[in-house]
Design a protein around this motif. Structure first.
Motif, mmCIF file in Angstrom:
data_model
loop_
_atom_site.group_PDB
_atom_site.id
_atom_site.type_symbol
_atom_site.label_atom_id
_atom_site.label_comp_id
_atom_site.label_asym_id
_atom_site.label_seq_id
_atom_site.Cartn_x
_atom_site.Cartn_y
_atom_site.Cartn_z
ATOM 1 N N VAL A 93 41.798 45.716 48.878
ATOM 2 C CA VAL A 93 43.170 45.217 48.977
ATOM 3 C C VAL A 93 43.545 45.113 50.447
ATOM 4 O O VAL A 93 43.210 45.974 51.251
ATOM 5 N N GLY A 113 48.881 44.427 55.526
ATOM 6 C CA GLY A 113 49.011 43.823 56.857
ATOM 7 C C GLY A 113 47.646 43.485 57.444
ATOM 8 O O GLY A 113 47.522 42.615 58.309
ATOM 9 N N GLY A 114 46.638 44.200 57.025
ATOM 10 C CA GLY A 114 45.269 43.907 57.468
ATOM 11 C C GLY A 114 44.864 44.564 58.778
ATOM 12 O O GLY A 114 43.744 44.394 59.234
ATOM 13 N N ILE A 115 45.766 45.342 59.383
ATOM 14 C CA ILE A 115 45.463 45.914 60.711
ATOM 15 C C ILE A 115 44.256 46.855 60.629
ATOM 16 O O ILE A 115 43.314 46.728 61.401
ATOM 17 N N LEU A 152 42.249 47.403 57.856
ATOM 18 C CA LEU A 152 41.121 46.825 57.098
ATOM 19 C C LEU A 152 40.293 45.916 58.000
ATOM 20 O O LEU A 152 39.059 45.974 57.993
ATOM 21 N N THR A 183 51.963 47.611 57.365
ATOM 22 C CA THR A 183 52.858 48.075 56.299
ATOM 23 C C THR A 183 52.924 49.604 56.271
ATOM 24 O O THR A 183 52.022 50.292 56.769
ATOM 25 N N ASN A 239 51.580 58.539 60.854
ATOM 26 C CA ASN A 239 52.865 59.122 61.265
ATOM 27 C C ASN A 239 53.781 59.331 60.067
ATOM 28 O O ASN A 239 54.534 60.292 59.998
HETATM 29 C C1 LIG Z 1 46.654 50.089 68.567
HETATM 30 C C2 LIG Z 1 47.108 50.779 67.335
HETATM 31 C C3 LIG Z 1 47.856 51.930 67.433
HETATM 32 C C4 LIG Z 1 48.271 52.607 66.287
HETATM 33 N N1 LIG Z 1 49.036 53.728 66.417
HETATM 34 C C5 LIG Z 1 49.456 54.377 65.324
HETATM 35 C C6 LIG Z 1 50.280 55.533 65.419
HETATM 36 O O1 LIG Z 1 50.670 55.967 66.508
HETATM 37 N N2 LIG Z 1 50.627 56.172 64.283
HETATM 38 C C7 LIG Z 1 50.255 55.711 63.054
HETATM 39 O O2 LIG Z 1 50.626 56.308 62.063
HETATM 40 N N3 LIG Z 1 49.489 54.612 62.928
HETATM 41 C C8 LIG Z 1 49.093 53.937 64.019
HETATM 42 N N4 LIG Z 1 48.327 52.803 63.882
HETATM 43 C C9 LIG Z 1 47.819 52.434 62.563
HETATM 44 C C10 LIG Z 1 48.627 51.363 61.865
HETATM 45 O O3 LIG Z 1 49.952 51.812 61.665
HETATM 46 C C11 LIG Z 1 47.949 51.123 60.525
HETATM 47 O O4 LIG Z 1 46.666 50.570 60.780
HETATM 48 C C12 LIG Z 1 48.727 50.167 59.669
HETATM 49 O O5 LIG Z 1 49.959 50.746 59.320
HETATM 50 C C13 LIG Z 1 47.982 49.810 58.432
HETATM 51 O O6 LIG Z 1 48.824 49.001 57.639
HETATM 52 P P1 LIG Z 1 48.333 47.582 57.126
HETATM 53 O O7 LIG Z 1 49.416 47.005 56.294
HETATM 54 O O8 LIG Z 1 47.846 46.737 58.243
HETATM 55 O O9 LIG Z 1 47.131 48.074 56.214
HETATM 56 P P2 LIG Z 1 45.776 47.340 55.807
HETATM 57 O O10 LIG Z 1 44.865 47.289 56.968
HETATM 58 O O11 LIG Z 1 46.058 46.072 55.086
HETATM 59 O O12 LIG Z 1 45.263 48.437 54.768
HETATM 60 C C14 LIG Z 1 44.884 49.715 55.185
HETATM 61 C C15 LIG Z 1 44.153 50.402 54.019
HETATM 62 O O13 LIG Z 1 45.062 50.621 52.967
HETATM 63 C C16 LIG Z 1 44.663 49.901 51.803
HETATM 64 N N5 LIG Z 1 45.906 49.362 51.244
HETATM 65 C C17 LIG Z 1 46.910 48.748 51.907
HETATM 66 N N6 LIG Z 1 47.935 48.496 51.081
HETATM 67 C C18 LIG Z 1 47.577 48.971 49.864
HETATM 68 C C19 LIG Z 1 48.228 49.021 48.593
HETATM 69 N N7 LIG Z 1 49.459 48.539 48.402
HETATM 70 N N8 LIG Z 1 47.569 49.611 47.568
HETATM 71 C C20 LIG Z 1 46.321 50.130 47.748
HETATM 72 N N9 LIG Z 1 45.662 50.085 48.915
HETATM 73 C C21 LIG Z 1 46.287 49.520 49.962
HETATM 74 C C22 LIG Z 1 43.680 48.838 52.267
HETATM 75 O O14 LIG Z 1 42.733 48.512 51.278
HETATM 76 C C23 LIG Z 1 43.036 49.536 53.456
HETATM 77 O O15 LIG Z 1 42.020 50.397 53.020
HETATM 78 C C24 LIG Z 1 47.919 52.102 65.019
HETATM 79 C C25 LIG Z 1 47.178 50.917 64.911
HETATM 80 C C26 LIG Z 1 46.774 50.260 66.051
HETATM 81 C C27 LIG Z 1 45.975 48.988 65.911
#
Ligand SMILES: Cc1cc2nc3c(=O)[nH]c(=O)nc-3n(C[C@H](O)[C@H](O)[C@H](O)COP(=O)(O)OP(=O)(O)OC[C@H]3O[C@@H](n4cnc5c(N)ncnc54)[C@H](O)[C@@H]3O)c2cc1C
Length: 323
Positions: free
Chosen positions: A26, A29-31, A33, A107, A161
């Motif tokens: 899934v 936001g994809g960050i 993954l 997200t 966080n």
């Molecule tokens: C430079 C940088 C600095 C960062 N600093 C911090 C920080 O200080 N503190 C902090 O907490 N985070 C930090 N992050 C992390 C960032 O907040 C997370 O990578 C981001 O929130 C992931 O969310 P996403 O929507 O992109 O998830 P995705 O990449 O889309 O998914 C992440 C994982 O969750 C799964 N997933 C997502 N949504 C669902 C769903 N609804 N149901 C089931 N599975 C799901 C996916 O399959 C994947 O395994 C940082 C990231 C970067 C790149």
């Protein structure tokens, strides 16, 4: 990166069905993954995006609880007026993660489910214990960013966080599985300690999709705080983080919760210190005494003893900030 099929789900139930098929993932936001795919740590054949699911980006109040949909971004939560008024530590934790660009895409649910940042884990060439190797490579390696509690089998620190802050409010996630069944998992039961299963961080089954993070309302006003220490003021994960919530009766503490974030492989409640705060008025001495109690059982590694002093100072500050 390995080639993959990209599918846009029209509902979360459909996403769960598609993700449960072999080697599906899934994507919100994809960050994280995308990072995992680039690093060859995740090699899905099919990526199921939930970005077109109607209503998934909503935050709403329901029976007094805050319900956060699976496409709500960290930026949205951080600036949500009701969250800031009633679930302050959670909104602050979301607003302090990463950088403005990341917060606009990442997200809240993805933040809870991101994989650890340990450099041994993230290096595709190394087989650490979390990836099925024989040892935790940080034990005798470079461990200055690693855990200071519960770090004997695997010394990752919990990366989110949001989760310690959401735990203050007895948060839970609602999920849907491939067969359409639903369940609600308290955050206190979502995360997996290394001694239970060293290869995974949460109990979600293959294909199980989170539909919402639910934060129940708490009586007695919001006395909560979130603090983190990091090397850079943005674009970095914390060296140490914690969330504190107090229930006050006048100037006396009726109940307290302290949850550490980036200190152990999973979010860590500090019950002894919580109990020590009850019945007391908070001043600097009480806050410092409770903070010291939080670190009595710390087991720092060869290079991260600095986190004990840093964490103790930050914990006292977070208690004072909460009151
Ligand atoms: C430079 C940088 C600095 C960062 N600093 C911090 C920080 O200080 N503190 C902090 O907490 N985070 C930090 N992050 C992390 C960032 O907040 C997370 O990578 C981001 O929130 C992931 O969310 P996403 O929507 O992109 O998830 P995705 O990449 O889309 O998914 C992440 C994982 O969750 C799964 N997933 C997502 N949504 C669902 C769903 N609804 N149901 C089931 N599975 C799901 C996916 O399959 C994947 O395994 C940082 C990231 C970067 C790149």
């Amino acid at each position: 990166m390995k080639r993959f099929e990209f599918v846009e789900a029209s509902s979360l139930a459909q996403a769960a069905k598609l993700a449960a098929q072999p080697n599906g993932a899934v994507r919100a936001g994809g960050i994280d993954l995308m990072d995992l795919q680039k690093e060859h740590l995740a090699e899905p054949d099919r990526v199921i995006s939930i970005r077109r699911v109607p209503g998934a980006a909503e935050i709403r109040e329901e029976g007094g609880a805050l319900v956060i949909g699976p496409l709500v971004t960290l930026a949205q939560l951080a600036s949500h007026p009701v969250a800031l008024a009633k679930w302050k530590a959670v909104a602050v934790a979301a607003g302090e993660a990463a950088s403005p660009q990341v917060r606009n895409q990442a997200t809240v649910i993805g933040n809870l489910l991101q994989r650890p940042r340990c450099w041994y884990f993230r290096n595709e060439l190394l087989q650490c214990a979390r990836k099925g190797g024989p040892d935790c490579l940080s034990q005798e390696g470079e461990n200055r960013y690693h855990a200071i509690f519960e770090n004997k089998d695997c010394a990752i620190v919990h990366a989110s966080n949001v989760s310690p802050a959401a735990m203050l409010f007895d948060g839970s996630v609602k999920t849907v599985k491939a067969d359409g069944s639903r369940r609600e998992i308290p955050l206190a039961k979502l995360f997996v300690k290394p001694e239970v299963d060293i290869t995974k961080e949460h109990v979600l089954e293959a294909g199980e999709v989170v539909e919402a993070l639910v934060l129940p309302a708490k009586a007695g006003g919001d006395h909560s705080s979130f603090l983190a220490a990091r090397e850079k003021s943005a674009f970095d994960w914390p060296l140490f983080s914690l969330a504190v919530r107090l229930e006050m009766s006048g100037n006396v503490v009726k109940a307290a919760q302290i949850v550490f974030g980036a200190a152990a492989p999973t979010p860590l409640r500090r019950e002894k210190a919580e109990a020590a705060l009850v019945g007391k008025a908070i001043d600097e001495a009480t806050a410092r005494a409770a903070a010291a109690l939080c670190f009595e059982d710390a087991t720092p590694m060869t290079q991260n003893g600095y986190k004990v002093a840093m964490g103790t100072a930050l914990t006292a500050r977070a208690i004072l900030a909460a009151v």
